[in-house]
Design an enzyme around this catalytic site. Structure first.
Site, PDB file in Angstrom:
ATOM      1  N   SER A   2       0.831  -0.983  -0.057  1.00 10.97           N
ATOM      2  CA  SER A   2       0.252  -0.048   0.177  1.00 10.97           C
ATOM      3  C   SER A   2       0.735   1.050  -0.199  1.00 10.97           C
ATOM      4  O   SER A   2       1.707   1.552  -1.303  1.00 10.97           O
ATOM      5  CB  SER A   2      -0.623  -0.087   1.303  1.00 10.97           C
ATOM      6  OG  SER A   2      -1.580   0.915   1.288  1.00 10.97           O
TER       7      SER A   2
ATOM      8  N   ASP B 110     -10.079  -4.121  -6.002  1.00  9.32           N
ATOM      9  CA  ASP B 110      -9.307  -3.548  -4.928  1.00  9.32           C
ATOM     10  C   ASP B 110     -10.002  -2.209  -4.214  1.00  9.32           C
ATOM     11  O   ASP B 110     -10.047  -1.508  -5.374  1.00  9.32           O
ATOM     12  CB  ASP B 110      -7.856  -3.107  -5.222  1.00  9.32           C
ATOM     13  CG  ASP B 110      -7.239  -2.270  -4.040  1.00  9.32           C
ATOM     14  OD1 ASP B 110      -7.416  -2.613  -3.363  1.00  9.32           O
ATOM     15  OD2 ASP B 110      -5.765  -2.775  -3.737  1.00  9.32           O
TER      16      ASP B 110
ATOM     17  N   HIS C  66      -7.710  -5.062  -0.476  1.00  7.48           N
ATOM     18  CA  HIS C  66      -6.148  -4.373  -0.377  1.00  7.48           C
ATOM     19  C   HIS C  66      -4.920  -5.212  -0.023  1.00  7.48           C
ATOM     20  O   HIS C  66      -3.940  -4.558  -0.163  1.00  7.48           O
ATOM     21  CB  HIS C  66      -6.431  -3.186   0.309  1.00  7.48           C
ATOM     22  CG  HIS C  66      -5.957  -1.836  -0.204  1.00  7.48           C
ATOM     23  ND1 HIS C  66      -5.437  -1.459  -1.497  1.00  7.48           N
ATOM     24  CD2 HIS C  66      -5.368  -1.697   0.795  1.00  7.48           C
ATOM     25  CE1 HIS C  66      -4.234  -0.416  -1.050  1.00  7.48           C
ATOM     26  NE2 HIS C  66      -3.583  -0.699   0.051  1.00  7.48           N
TER      27      HIS C  66
END
Lengths: 425, 268
Positions: B95, B217, B245
């Site tokens: 991320s 996602d 995610h």
């Protein structure tokens, strides 16, 4: 429920009508329990697709089953904040733990309003441990959220009040420090041939103390000094200390007789503090006159502990001033004079009763005059700054037993082998 | 305070293998990697750590000034590499930490030799010609909800934060503790993450890079993975058949396999 007459094994038995009610309850189907439960039920596939949802939750959301099942994902029901929370916290935790409870989120309803909920989810796994689907119960948390917001508001208010109080406290501490310092000489003056040291122990940084001292030259050969303790603490004591200090300084400039100076102070305090609010102090006032290589010391005491002299030969003399009365308490107060000669190597010690009234030992006894004399005898002969350093260590050793302000002032002449002048704080 | 203790560093795996540093993103801590760690540890030396402010790190070392920019997090990565004296390590960032890895490599080029970017997003907000997945209003709402509703946000964590060592029962009851974050720290991390725009840094990446994204996602839409891949010359893009995610949790085997195959192709 009326259980009168029922046996524990036969609910409702013997009461007409009750049995029928129980039967009706027992016929409540699992389906009915699921659909109309007082909480929402939701089953989702691992990718979040909603596979099953009960009527209660559909009702809360204002959606029809056809809108939701197979068409929406769980995260579609969430606000943006909720989506991010779900992705970054909820889903990872659920995957790792297999169970997650008490998560506060908001659901978006068909009308766009937000429904605060509490979620509990479990991960259903196959026999060989593969995750299959996620079951979630949803509780309406509207009331709880309102309550939490109240708590939050209260907490913020409390935090703000606390911050403010800390800031006020710090300001007060600074103010008190400045004020306290203003009641004491910034440094002791450098008087040729004389050594002097002092120390002020503050019992509390949040409370103005009432001890004071001063040392100043009157002319080329004469030096005045005083040390004392006013009654009470706080701003009243500070005002009294200020009046006392400046009255004594003025009196000493006019009259070098310490008894007369205490009498002037006595009158000033009685004039200023009348009626129900008597204010008084104890004090030792003195004048030193340089004669050859000695100092002739004349002093007077008003209700103050006796001064000590640590002689160059190791003896300790107590300058008896018994009978001196409190200053500012009685119009006809009498004060006790004393006289001594300081030879080179002698040191005069003035102190306040914070020192001798400190509590020591397991039984919290007063430290006392005798212990101080013994302590001094162990040090004599000594120079003023060494004496004050030793007493500072002693005070430190009292720890919590020292609960009053304490002032120390030591004045002496260098020993004959020792030349030069210096003063130290 | 050693960096080891400060960042709760843990080193496992094959000591003779290439070092892989796993960097968690916003919201959790090194536990995010627990399902891929065993597979990676077979061939590689695996380094795990928590950012200051997360997981088992030393919270007293957290400073708002430092952790209000991604550079602060990147410095954590660099300092962990320095602490272990790593050379040519593979930094795997999840991320927002995919971008932290890019920044860290620019700070310490000798120490970081390759990057794996798991569900990266160099910018979360949509702009003309760029789809980040969120509107500016969405992000405002998120930050607003963090500001105004932190009790709600932190409901899962509050007992840990309020819990004290004198009442260990509180902590024991709460199994969610490892992702617990102090609300103030979480707020700063969220603001830093979701307002960041590191798109211009992507072009500076000159090391072998693997971009891993998911079919579905919610946070980083497929366009973002493609954007990152296109912006980093010579990068490789692998789209995992996974949703969410966090493919390291939802598809750990596929995630680990993609990372292993990338790392082994790098050689020693």
């Amino acid at each position: 429920m009326n259980r009168a007459g029922s046996g524990p094994d036969e609910p409702g038995a013997g009461v007409p009508g009750t049995h029928a009610a129980f039967s009706a309850l027992l016929e409540d189907s699992a389906e009915e329990l699921y659909e109309s439960a007082p909480c929402g039920y939701l089953s989702t596939l691992l990718d979040g697709t909603i596979a099953k949802i009960n009527a209660t939750l559909l009702g809360w959301l204002g959606l029809s089953r056809a809108d939701v099942v197979g068409r929406m994902r769980f995260s579609d029901l969430l606000t943006v904040g909720g989506k991010l929370y779900h992705e970054t916290h909820f889903a990872p935790l659920l995957r790792i733990q297999g169970h997650l409870g008490g998560i506060a989120l908001e659901l978006k309803t068909a009308t766009g309003s937000r429904l605060p909920v509490l979620l509990t989810s479990t991960l259903k796994k196959s026999h060989d441990g593969e995750p299959l689907l996620i079951r979630t119960t949803v509780f309406d948390a509207t009331d709880r959220r309102a309550y939490e917001q109240e708590l939050l508001r209260a907490r913020r208010a409390a935090e703000e009040a606390h911050r403010q109080a800390e800031a006020d406290r710090e300001r007060l501490r600074e103010t008190l420090q400045v004020l306290q310092r203003s009641l004491l000489p910034e440094t002791l003056p450098d008087i040729p041939g004389v050594r002097a040291a002092c120390h002020y122990h503050t019992a509390s940084t949040m409370q103005l103390g009432g001890d004071f001292y001063d040392l100043f030259a009157l002319d080329d050969t004469r030096t005045a000094f005083f040390l004392g303790d006013v009654c009470g603490k706080g701003p009243q004591a500070a005002a009294l200390t200020s009046l006392t200090r400046y009255t004594l300084r003025t009196a000493l400039l006019h009259d070098v007789d310490p008894v007369a100076d205490l009498a002037v102070l006595n009158t000033a305090l009685l004039d200023r503090y009348t009626g129900d609010d008597p204010r008084y102090c104890t004090a030792v006032v003195g004048v030193m006159d340089r004669v050859g290589d000695t100092l002739e010391v004349r002093l007077a005491s008003g209700g103050h502990p006796p001064a000590l002299v640590l002689r160059a030969d190791g003896r300790v003399d107590t300058l008896a001033t018994a009978g001196g009365m409190l200053v500012g308490a009685f119009p006809s107060a009498r004060f006790a004079p004393a006289h001594t000669t300081l030879q080179p190597g002698d040191t005069l010690l003035l102190y306040t009763d914070g020192l001798t009234e400190a509590r020591v030992g397991p039984h919290h006894e007063m430290y006392g005059d005798e212990a101080l004399e013994s302590f001094a005898a162990g040090l004599a002969p000594t120079a003023p700054h060494d004496l004050v350093d030793a007493l500072k260590d002693l005070l430190r050793g009292f720890g919590d037993g020292l609960d009053d302000d304490t002032a120390l002032l030591a004045i002496g002449l260098p020993a004959r082998t020792d030349t030069g002048s210096r003063s130290a704080r | 305070m050693s960096i080891h203790r400060r960042n709760n560093i843990r080193v496992t795996g094959n000591a003779s293998g290439r070092t892989v540093v796993l960097v968690h993103g916003f919201g959790c801590d090194q536990n995010m990697w627990r399902l891929v760690e065993p597979a990676l540890a077979e061939e590689n030396r695996v380094v795990l750590f928590d950012y200051v402010g997360a997981g088992g790190s030393d919270l007293s070392a957290w400073r708002e000034e430092r952790y209000s920019s991604l550079d602060g997090y990147a410095r954590d990565v660099v300092e962990v590499c320095e602490e272990l004296d790593l050379r040519d390590a593979v930094v795997v960032g999840h991320s927002v930490s995919a971008m932290t890895g890019v920044l860290a490599r620019a700070m310490a080029p000798d120490r970081i030799g390759a990057l794996v970017m798991v569900c990266p997003s160099p910018c979360y907000i949509d702009e003309e010609g760029y789809r980040g997945g969120f509107t500016a209003e969405d992000i405002d709402e998120l930050l607003e909800s963090l500001e105004s509703n932190y009790l709600g946000w932190s409901a899962a964590m509050a007992p840990v934060i309020m819990g004290n060592p004198d009442r260990p029962r509180l902590g024991e009851e709460l199994t969610n503790s490892f992702c617990a974050t102090d609300p103030d720290i979480a707020r700063v991390f969220a603001r830093t993450t979701f307002l960041s725009d590191s798109r211009k840094d992507l072009g500076n990446v000159t090391v072998p890079t693997l971009v891993l994204d998911c079919e579905q996602d919610v946070i980083a839409p497929p366009e973002v993975g493609r954007y990152v891949h296109a912006a980093i010359p010579g990068s490789e893009l692998v789209t995992l058949p996974a949703t969410g995610h966090c493919p390291q949790l939802s598809a750990p085997e596929a995630t680990a396999a993609a990372i292993r195959s990338f790392v082994s192709a790098l050689g020693r």
